[in-house]
Design a protein around this motif. Structure first.
Motif, mmCIF file in Angstrom:
data_model
loop_
_atom_site.group_PDB
_atom_site.id
_atom_site.type_symbol
_atom_site.label_atom_id
_atom_site.label_comp_id
_atom_site.label_asym_id
_atom_site.label_seq_id
_atom_site.Cartn_x
_atom_site.Cartn_y
_atom_site.Cartn_z
ATOM 1 N N PRO A 196 0.798 -1.236 0.000
ATOM 2 C CA PRO A 196 0.000 0.000 0.000
ATOM 3 C C PRO A 196 0.825 1.277 0.000
ATOM 4 C CG PRO A 196 -0.014 -1.037 2.168
ATOM 5 C CD PRO A 196 0.656 -2.006 1.240
ATOM 6 N N LYS A 197 2.136 1.192 0.278
ATOM 7 C CA LYS A 197 2.983 2.381 0.318
ATOM 8 C C LYS A 197 3.943 2.473 -0.861
ATOM 9 C CE LYS A 197 1.637 4.460 4.075
ATOM 10 N NZ LYS A 197 1.037 5.819 4.042
ATOM 11 N N ASP A 198 4.524 1.361 -1.266
ATOM 12 C CA ASP A 198 5.514 1.339 -2.342
ATOM 13 C C ASP A 198 4.936 0.601 -3.549
ATOM 14 O OD1 ASP A 198 7.681 1.035 -4.051
ATOM 15 O OD2 ASP A 198 9.109 0.670 -2.438
ATOM 16 N N PRO A 199 4.621 1.300 -4.643
ATOM 17 C CA PRO A 199 3.989 0.654 -5.804
ATOM 18 C C PRO A 199 4.909 -0.329 -6.526
ATOM 19 C CG PRO A 199 4.596 2.912 -6.327
ATOM 20 C CD PRO A 199 4.813 2.750 -4.852
ATOM 21 N N ASN A 200 6.187 -0.320 -6.187
ATOM 22 C CA ASN A 200 7.116 -1.235 -6.841
ATOM 23 C C ASN A 200 7.181 -2.607 -6.170
ATOM 24 O OD1 ASN A 200 8.271 0.594 -8.886
ATOM 25 N ND2 ASN A 200 9.024 1.722 -7.112
ATOM 26 N N HIS A 245 -0.704 -4.432 6.167
ATOM 27 C CA HIS A 245 -1.152 -3.286 6.947
ATOM 28 C C HIS A 245 -0.923 -2.034 6.104
ATOM 29 C CE1 HIS A 245 -0.959 -0.145 10.129
ATOM 30 N NE2 HIS A 245 -1.874 -0.902 10.702
ATOM 31 N N GLN A 246 -1.722 -0.993 6.337
ATOM 32 C CA GLN A 246 -1.641 0.214 5.514
ATOM 33 C C GLN A 246 -0.296 0.931 5.649
ATOM 34 O OE1 GLN A 246 -5.066 2.254 7.056
ATOM 35 N NE2 GLN A 246 -3.911 3.287 8.672
ATOM 36 N N ASP A 247 0.486 0.626 6.695
ATOM 37 C CA ASP A 247 1.814 1.218 6.820
ATOM 38 C C ASP A 247 2.805 0.639 5.821
ATOM 39 O OD1 ASP A 247 1.071 2.924 8.817
ATOM 40 O OD2 ASP A 247 1.711 1.632 10.454
ATOM 41 N N GLY A 248 2.484 -0.530 5.254
ATOM 42 C CA GLY A 248 3.306 -1.095 4.204
ATOM 43 C C GLY A 248 4.454 -1.963 4.673
ATOM 44 N N LEU A 298 -7.930 -9.441 7.321
ATOM 45 C CA LEU A 298 -8.069 -8.160 6.634
ATOM 46 C C LEU A 298 -7.876 -7.023 7.634
ATOM 47 C CD1 LEU A 298 -8.976 -6.676 3.961
ATOM 48 C CD2 LEU A 298 -11.292 -6.711 4.911
ATOM 49 N N PHE A 299 -6.879 -6.178 7.382
ATOM 50 C CA PHE A 299 -6.731 -4.943 8.137
ATOM 51 C C PHE A 299 -7.777 -3.954 7.624
ATOM 52 C CE2 PHE A 299 -2.222 -6.362 8.703
ATOM 53 C CZ PHE A 299 -2.181 -6.314 10.096
ATOM 54 N N LEU A 300 -8.623 -3.443 8.503
ATOM 55 C CA LEU A 300 -9.604 -2.456 8.076
ATOM 56 C C LEU A 300 -8.904 -1.109 7.917
ATOM 57 C CD1 LEU A 300 -12.800 -3.320 10.147
ATOM 58 C CD2 LEU A 300 -11.973 -4.273 7.989
ATOM 59 N N PRO A 301 -9.063 -0.439 6.784
ATOM 60 C CA PRO A 301 -8.343 0.800 6.507
ATOM 61 C C PRO A 301 -8.669 1.901 7.513
ATOM 62 C CG PRO A 301 -9.345 -0.083 4.504
ATOM 63 C CD PRO A 301 -9.906 -0.861 5.657
ATOM 64 N N ASN A 302 -7.639 2.650 7.886
ATOM 65 C CA ASN A 302 -7.784 3.849 8.719
ATOM 66 C C ASN A 302 -8.403 3.587 10.090
ATOM 67 O OD1 ASN A 302 -6.829 5.471 6.509
ATOM 68 N ND2 ASN A 302 -8.867 5.300 5.608
ATOM 69 N N ASP A 355 -9.005 -5.650 18.021
ATOM 70 C CA ASP A 355 -8.493 -4.286 18.115
ATOM 71 C C ASP A 355 -7.034 -4.334 18.546
ATOM 72 O OD1 ASP A 355 -10.966 -3.010 17.513
ATOM 73 O OD2 ASP A 355 -11.651 -3.462 19.541
ATOM 74 N N PHE A 356 -6.227 -3.448 17.994
ATOM 75 C CA PHE A 356 -4.813 -3.436 18.308
ATOM 76 C C PHE A 356 -4.300 -2.005 18.315
ATOM 77 C CE2 PHE A 356 -5.214 -3.899 13.700
ATOM 78 C CZ PHE A 356 -4.378 -2.896 13.238
ATOM 79 N N SER A 357 -3.091 -1.842 18.772
ATOM 80 C CA SER A 357 -2.425 -0.540 18.721
ATOM 81 C C SER A 357 -1.054 -0.731 18.091
ATOM 82 C CB SER A 357 -2.276 0.058 20.122
ATOM 83 O OG SER A 357 -1.465 -0.772 20.933
ATOM 84 N N VAL A 358 -0.609 0.277 17.370
ATOM 85 C CA VAL A 358 0.717 0.254 16.752
ATOM 86 C C VAL A 358 1.471 1.493 17.203
ATOM 87 C CG1 VAL A 358 2.032 0.157 14.619
ATOM 88 C CG2 VAL A 358 -0.196 -0.950 14.743
ATOM 89 N N GLN A 359 2.557 1.286 17.924
ATOM 90 C CA GLN A 359 3.407 2.385 18.328
ATOM 91 C C GLN A 359 4.556 2.525 17.337
ATOM 92 O OE1 GLN A 359 4.588 1.471 22.308
ATOM 93 N NE2 GLN A 359 2.550 1.851 23.179
ATOM 94 N N ALA A 360 5.135 3.700 17.279
ATOM 95 C CA ALA A 360 6.241 3.939 16.350
ATOM 96 C C ALA A 360 7.386 2.979 16.622
ATOM 97 C CB ALA A 360 6.720 5.380 16.482
#
Length: 357
Positions: A225-229, A276-279, A324-328, A345-350
């Motif tokens: 979802p982040k890098d089209p290559n 995941h949407q973070d790629g 399936l990760f639900l977007p946003n 439900d989950f949380s993602v920290q940096a």
């Protein structure tokens, strides 16, 4: 919770970002031949449209969005000799209500495939040049080794699409075509099959520009979802089922990373991973136990196995068919062979991994 009368087949979240009535709409299908419409915010079913709406002798094998309000469906048959009422169906979503969904189903009699279709995916061919004319296109792959391009137009969303052309693409698979993925950034179509071949087809020049044989049957191709290559290639293997493919690299050099988990049997094509949407996080259900596995492709030891795993609902051993990760939103959805649906439900920290709430 038990959500299906028979095994679930597909999960699909809406793409209608600007339509408030559809922003939480989730679609699921099952081997009963029905289609369920869910509100992802309330986690409740809005409506269940039975097989009488679609195809009484089978089920929805695969589906995809071709417009923000239109789904294209390829149908599976309960028996190989069963009469096919229609090769492809379109489901137009006219209105989403609190307790119902108003749909219109359109059937096509054209069938370029001589055997059943296994996958369907949207493509973008641009506008027609006529003001107000909407264009939609998709590709289908089948057990007849064919990849076919369908092109349609209509004057308004209230009308059915008119099929303008159906073409067989010059992609030389020698076994069933099981995976289709369109790359809008590079205008390329990626196809994968039971012949272990990955083809890259240029939609502008209408030519195959790369052919690569990899380890085993290709089950799925998922764009990052982040890098089209980058793409995630899923294979029918007992280990290292996943590979990250970089289309900028020629030949086997494009297979940049392999990882997976240990199974006693080759991974089924009905078990589908997700990004995941973070790629950088990949999730996939287990084939032998009621767990979902996670991999972080930034981790140098990702090839040693899943970074971590989470159990799902239910006590009976079951296959986790799709995740399936639900977007946003920080929610993971999974469905199993025991007909359950689990919301996590989950949380993602940096710079850290997923953890459940």
């Amino acid at each position: 919770m038990t959500a299906f009368a028979k095994k679930p087949r597909s999960l699909l979240f809406n793409i209608a970002e600007n339509d408030s009535s559809m922003k939480d709409l989730l679609i699921s299908t099952s081997l009963k031949g029905d289609m369920q419409f869910w509100n992802a915010a309330t986690r409740s079913m809005i409506a269940n449209k039975g097989p009488e709406h679609f195809y009484k002798n089978g089920w929805i094998e695969e589906l995809c969005w071709i417009t923000p309000t239109t789904l294209a469906l390829c149908m599976g048959r309960s028996k190989p000799e069963a009469n096919v009422e229609s090769s492809v169906l379109l489901t137009h979503i006219k209105e989403v209500k609190r307790d119902d969904v108003d749909i219109r189903v359109q059937a096509f009699n054209e069938n370029p495939h001589v055997k059943e279709m296994l996958d369907i995916a949207p493509v973008q061919l641009g506008q027609t040049g006529s003001v107000g004319v909407e264009r939609a296109s998709f590709v289908t792959g089948g057990s007849d080794h064919l990849v076919c391009l369908w092109d349609m137009i209509r004057d308004s969303p209230q009308e059915d699409f008119a099929l303008t052309d159906v073409n067989k693409l010059n992609i030389n698979h020698t076994n069933s075509v099981q995976a289709l993925c369109y790359d809008s950034y590079n205008d390329r179509l990626y196809t994968g099959g039971a012949d272990s071949k990955l083809f890259t087809y240029d939609m502008v020049s209408q030519k195959t520009i790369n052919e690569l044989r990899i380890g085993n049957r290709i089950n799925h191709i998922e764009k990052n979802p982040k890098d089209p290559n980058l793409s995630l290639i899923s294979q029918a293997q007992t280990s290292d089922q996943f590979a990250i493919y970089d289309q900028r690299m020629l030949g086997v050099c494009g297979l940049q990373l392999s990882f997976g988990f240990s199974e006693s049997e080759n991974l089924s094509r009905y078990i589908k991973p997700d990004w995941h949407q973070d790629g950088y996080i990949v999730v996939c259900g287990s084939q032998s136990e009621s767990k979902v596995h996670f991999w972080d492709i930034r981790y140098s030891g990702v090839q040693r196995g899943p970074c971590f795993s989470l159990p799902t609902q239910g006590t009976a051993p079951s296959r986790i068919l799709q995740t399936l990760f639900l977007p946003n939103r920080n929610t993971l959805l999974s469905v199993s062979s025991t007909r359950t649906m689990t919301w996590t439900d989950f949380s993602v920290q940096a710079n850290s991994k997923i953890s459940t709430i």
